[in-house]
Design an enzyme around this catalytic site. Structure first.
Site, PDB file in Angstrom:
ATOM      1  N   HIS A  85     -18.223 -29.932  20.230  1.00  0.00           N
ATOM      2  CA  HIS A  85     -18.052 -29.225  19.143  1.00  0.00           C
ATOM      3  C   HIS A  85     -18.646 -29.872  17.542  1.00  0.00           C
ATOM      4  O   HIS A  85     -18.495 -29.653  16.352  1.00  0.00           O
ATOM      5  CB  HIS A  85     -16.772 -29.042  18.952  1.00  0.00           C
ATOM      6  CG  HIS A  85     -15.704 -30.528  18.123  1.00  0.00           C
ATOM      7  ND1 HIS A  85     -15.319 -30.682  19.666  1.00  0.00           N
ATOM      8  CD2 HIS A  85     -15.420 -30.560  16.937  1.00  0.00           C
ATOM      9  CE1 HIS A  85     -14.552 -31.642  18.595  1.00  0.00           C
ATOM     10  NE2 HIS A  85     -14.649 -31.772  17.226  1.00  0.00           N
ATOM     11  N   GLU A 115     -23.000 -31.363  13.740  1.00  0.00           N
ATOM     12  CA  GLU A 115     -22.906 -31.817  12.632  1.00  0.00           C
ATOM     13  C   GLU A 115     -22.994 -33.383  12.803  1.00  0.00           C
ATOM     14  O   GLU A 115     -24.029 -33.377  12.402  1.00  0.00           O
ATOM     15  CB  GLU A 115     -21.462 -31.616  11.892  1.00  0.00           C
ATOM     16  CG  GLU A 115     -20.791 -32.383  11.019  1.00  0.00           C
ATOM     17  CD  GLU A 115     -22.033 -31.346   9.373  1.00  0.00           C
ATOM     18  OE1 GLU A 115     -22.355 -30.402   9.696  1.00  0.00           O
ATOM     19  OE2 GLU A 115     -22.074 -31.915   8.410  1.00  0.00           O
ATOM     20  N   ASP A 116     -23.269 -33.814  13.672  1.00  0.00           N
ATOM     21  CA  ASP A 116     -22.939 -35.879  13.551  1.00  0.00           C
ATOM     22  C   ASP A 116     -23.707 -36.425  14.655  1.00  0.00           C
ATOM     23  O   ASP A 116     -23.978 -37.562  14.400  1.00  0.00           O
ATOM     24  CB  ASP A 116     -21.838 -36.099  14.258  1.00  0.00           C
ATOM     25  CG  ASP A 116     -20.101 -35.901  13.277  1.00  0.00           C
ATOM     26  OD1 ASP A 116     -20.392 -35.310  12.370  1.00  0.00           O
ATOM     27  OD2 ASP A 116     -19.125 -36.099  13.674  1.00  0.00           O
ATOM     28  N   ASP A 167      -9.305 -29.591  17.436  1.00  0.00           N
ATOM     29  CA  ASP A 167      -9.594 -30.895  16.643  1.00  0.00           C
ATOM     30  C   ASP A 167      -8.778 -31.060  16.105  1.00  0.00           C
ATOM     31  O   ASP A 167      -8.749 -32.334  15.424  1.00  0.00           O
ATOM     32  CB  ASP A 167     -10.959 -29.870  16.071  1.00  0.00           C
ATOM     33  CG  ASP A 167     -11.383 -30.961  15.345  1.00  0.00           C
ATOM     34  OD1 ASP A 167     -11.921 -32.450  15.650  1.00  0.00           O
ATOM     35  OD2 ASP A 167     -12.392 -31.214  14.375  1.00  0.00           O
ATOM     36  N   HIS A 170     -12.793 -38.112  21.396  1.00  0.00           N
ATOM     37  CA  HIS A 170     -12.209 -37.351  21.096  1.00  0.00           C
ATOM     38  C   HIS A 170     -12.254 -35.750  20.997  1.00  0.00           C
ATOM     39  O   HIS A 170     -11.643 -35.150  21.498  1.00  0.00           O
ATOM     40  CB  HIS A 170     -12.310 -37.582  19.008  1.00  0.00           C
ATOM     41  CG  HIS A 170     -12.165 -36.560  18.367  1.00  0.00           C
ATOM     42  ND1 HIS A 170     -11.242 -35.678  17.921  1.00  0.00           N
ATOM     43  CD2 HIS A 170     -13.870 -35.638  17.894  1.00  0.00           C
ATOM     44  CE1 HIS A 170     -11.467 -34.029  17.318  1.00  0.00           C
ATOM     45  NE2 HIS A 170     -12.560 -34.815  16.909  1.00  0.00           N
TER      46      HIS A 170
HETATM   47 MN    MN Z   1     -13.601 -33.042  16.294  1.00  0.00          MN
END
Ligand code: MN
Length: 761
Positions: free
Chosen positions: A110, A114-115, A177, A86
């Site tokens: 990116h 967050e992940d 994205d 991704h």
């Molecule tokens: Mn993304």
């Protein structure tokens, strides 16, 4: 750099990624790769960047890929692919726009904050503070995205996203994205989630792509979202397009050649003529707007004509208009009036000759305009080779944008909003987090009216970021505004001086006019009562009805107002009511009995203050600057050792207490404050400023008029005397605002008076 091409899949295994020391759970065996068995690699991406920027720091790209691949190594996308596919795809989309390495690296990283367990500091250490800031910016947008219920305020939300993207590259990464997520939307199993993502794409991200001029991204986002949101309409349009395509050979190519011939005949210099089919969504939108049936659908082709100069644009337009019938209303000159995203072109619509008879759209522009149209803001971040000639003329807002980006300092959230893409607007929040968009210079009163008319009408105060501030305070980006309302509160004429929104101004003006009309009505009614009484005649409403017709008035209310505002004398009404009196000699005046009307004198000292919200036992007095009356909106200001001073809410003095909100107390008039009725002064002093003729009789007529309305003049001062006019300040004892209004209305009707205003401060 040596890291440029490293195609060997083994070298890209996540376990060999960036060597950060953070303890990680022992990685289990990586789940099996998808069927094609090829490990994702940045080789293609790096080759692509090299192709447009041979000097690019591709080692940095490789390092970003390694870090991301490692951080995401245990994750898979919903379609089962390794997660790293991704960010890699997002980076490739952006490389297609020839963007700088900073943007590409941000794209690769990116999702890591967050992940995964990677944090901003780690990114900063490895890639520098700028890239860390960019990645952090994308993360903030992602978090914003996770809050629910925002499509309702899509327009505001879009603007907030823009305001938060302090570096426009953050937004470009976010759009790429979203584009990749839409391309892979089928991998999401739940239909409701697909719908929600598509809706959001349509409402928020496609318009944002348009806003920054990334036209191809906009079109693709719309097409993908449309196919998900309304598959039936999408299929119908596709079927119709197939039918139209099937009708002949390559229609677009034929028309293109025809256009080129037209331009050659008129000696128009050409750079390029190209044709395309419009996107299904833009066709659908147009059909909705014009209410067209599928069978009538013929407007599906658009042609782009690129000519060397601006002058040639207009010459080309002339040639097209000479060759084909023009469709009315389709010509748009975006060259002299560019769109807000900087887009420039001439647009027109014409109908092809028989037998085709199809409508086509033609866009005419120069190569510079074309670059902006295709890539928008991205055009300014694209790598430009050393031989690239003059820069395309930058649109002013892009310049502004880049200037601001250069000057952004701390990364406090409020600081982000310094990026004022919408420099003429401010964004404020309700206590519940709803975003309210207002023009710059807006005040809490504008905010209140933007929330709801009722809130505006009854607003009495505002807390801004928790602090009580005057209603005239100018709101700033990001302010949280809590409006305090009072039942029975009314708009103040003073607000009109500082509100900036049309809605607020219109509501206030309407209210003021109504209020003035009420004053005229009351003044007229009592003037008539006196006139009839003076003549000993019946002045009841039933008697007055007879006067309406001869006076050409529709209602008693109109009659009172017309008398009250001085357009009709009370005597005229008497003679219209009793026409027989006109012929005869004037009826003898019979003095009316003044039964029961003892001269009102107020002596009610020691009466409790008719104000609620006070602390018992605290001394209270009325401010001498603004002379509040029952009916005025009021606030209390606490002064240690002195008690509470009551000011009107609009009093300019309040500004000086803005820094000490704790001194404000919320007070209001008790209903008892109004109970005295209009005939009895009860100790409230109102101050008015009168401009009148400068002659001896004027002051007498003024005091006379005031006395007639049962107001007591307690002080009178000439503050300014000119040859013709004088300005007089009059303090009048009245029972309330309403009575003062009656006094003002009757003064306005006096012949020697030019104007009357409530004096403040
Ligand atoms: Mn993304």
């Amino acid at each position: 750099m040596s890291g440029a091409f490293q195609p060997a899949p083994a070298a890209l295994r996540p376990s060999e990624g960036a060597g950060d020391s953070k303890p990680r759970p022992t990685p289990p065996a990586l789940p099996p790769l998808p069927d094609n068995g090829v490990a994702p690699s940045p080789a293609g991406l790096i080759a692509r960047i090299r192709a447009y920027d041979p000097a690019a720091d591709t080692a940095l790209v490789q390092a970003a890929f390694d870090l991301a691949a490692d951080a995401h190594k245990l994750q898979r996308r919903e379609n089962g692919e390794p997660y790293i596919t991704h960010p890699l795809a997002v980076a490739e989309i952006l490389a297609g726009y020839r963007l700088d390495v900073g943007t590409i690296v941000t794209a690769l990283l990116h999702d890591v904050i967050e992940d995964t367990t990677v944090n901003r500091d780690q990114i900063a250490k490895k890639f520098g503070p700028q890239i860390a800031g960019l990645v952090d910016g994308v993360t903030k947008l992602t978090r914003l995205e996770l809050q629910s219920d925002r499509t309702k305020q899509a327009e505001n939300f879009r603007k907030l996203v823009l305001a938060l993207s302090r570096d426009i590259r953050v937004l470009m990464v976010k759009l790429a994205d979203r584009l990749h997520n839409m391309r892979t939307l089928a991998g999401i199993p739940k239909p409701e989630r697909r719908q929600r993502i598509a809706r959001e794409t349509m409402d928020i991200y496609a318009p944002l792509a348009e806003r920054i001029g990334m036209d191809a991204v906009k079109t693709e986002l719309q097409t993908l979202a449309f196919a998900t949101l309304d598959p039936e309409a999408y299929e119908l349009i596709q079927a119709r397009l197939n039918f139209l395509r099937g009708q002949g050979a390559d229609v677009i190519e034929e028309v293109r050649k025809e256009l080129i011939r037209v331009f050659h005949e008129s000696d128009i210099p050409l750079v390029e003529v190209s044709g395309r089919e419009k996107s299904p969504y833009s066709i659908w939108e147009k059909m909705q707007r014009r209410n067209v049936q599928f069978e009538q659908l013929s407007d599906i082709m658009a042609f782009r004509v690129v000519v060397p100069t601006r002058e040639a644009c207009y010459a080309a337009l002339g040639a097209v208009h000479a060759a084909y019938p023009v469709i009315a209303g389709r010509f748009k000159d975006y060259i002299s009036t560019p769109k807000s995203n900087g887009y420039q072109s001439l647009h027109t619509g014409v109908t092809l000759r028989e037998p085709r008879n199809q409508k086509i759209e033609v866009q005419i522009r120069t190569p510079d305009m074309h670059a902006i149209a295709e890539n928008g803001v991205a055009a300014h971040w694209a790598y430009k080779g050393p031989d690239s000639g003059t820069d395309a003329p930058r649109m002013r807002w892009v310049d502004d944008l880049l200037d601001i980006l250069d000057n952004v300092g701390t990364d406090d959230l409020i600081e982000y909003t310094r990026l004022e893409l919408y420099q003429d607007q401010v964004f404020c929040f309700t206590p519940k987090g709803q975003l309210i968009q207002l023009p710059r210079g807006a005040t809490p009163v504008d905010f209140a009216y933007a929330v709801h008319s009722q809130v505006g009408d009854t607003c009495v105060g505002a807390k801004i970021n928790g602090r009580l501030l005057p209603l005239r305070h100018v709101l700033q980006n990001g302010d949280q505004v809590e409006i305090m309302t009072a039942r029975g509160g009314t708009p103040s004429p003073q607000w009109e001086r500082f509100v900036v929104t049309g809605k607020a101004r219109a509501r206030i003006r309407r209210f003021v006019q109504q209020q003035q009309r009420d004053q005229y009505r009351d003044a007229g009614r009592s003037a008539l009562a006196r006139a009839f009484r003076a003549d000993g005649l019946d002045g009841s409403e039933r008697a007055l009805e007879a006067a309406l017709k001869p006076l050409k008035l529709a209602s008693l209310e109109d009659l009172y107002v017309t008398v009250g505002n001085g357009n009709l004398g009370p005597r005229d009404v008497v003679t219209a009511t009793y026409p027989q009196l006109r012929a005869s000699a004037r009826a003898p005046r019979i003095m009316p009995p003044l039964a029961g009307r003892a001269t009102p004198r107020n002596g009610a000292v020691g009466q409790t203050m008719p104000i609620s919200g006070l602390v018992p036992g605290m001394a209270v007095h009325y401010a001498g600057c603004c002379h509040p009356l029952p009916g005025d909106g009021i606030v209390g200001i606490v002064t240690t050792g002195k008690g509470v001073t009551i000011h009107t809410r609009e009093c300019a003095t309040l500004e000086s207490f803005a820094a000490t909100p704790e001194r404000f107390i919320d007070v209001d008039w008790e209903p008892a404050a109004f109970a005295g009725g209009s005939t009895r002064g009860s100790g409230h002093t109102g101050r008015i400023s009168v401009i009148a003729d400068n002659d001896g009789g004027a002051i007498a007529s003024i005091t006379n008029a005031i006395a007639k309305q049962n107001g007591d003049v307690v002080n009178l001062r000439i503050v300014n005397r000119q040859a013709d006019f004088m300005e007089i300040l009059v303090d009048i004892e009245v029972s309330d605002l309403h009575q003062l209004g009656t006094v003002i209305a009757s003064l306005r009707a006096a012949k020697c008076v030019h104007s009357v205003e409530r004096a403040r401060g």
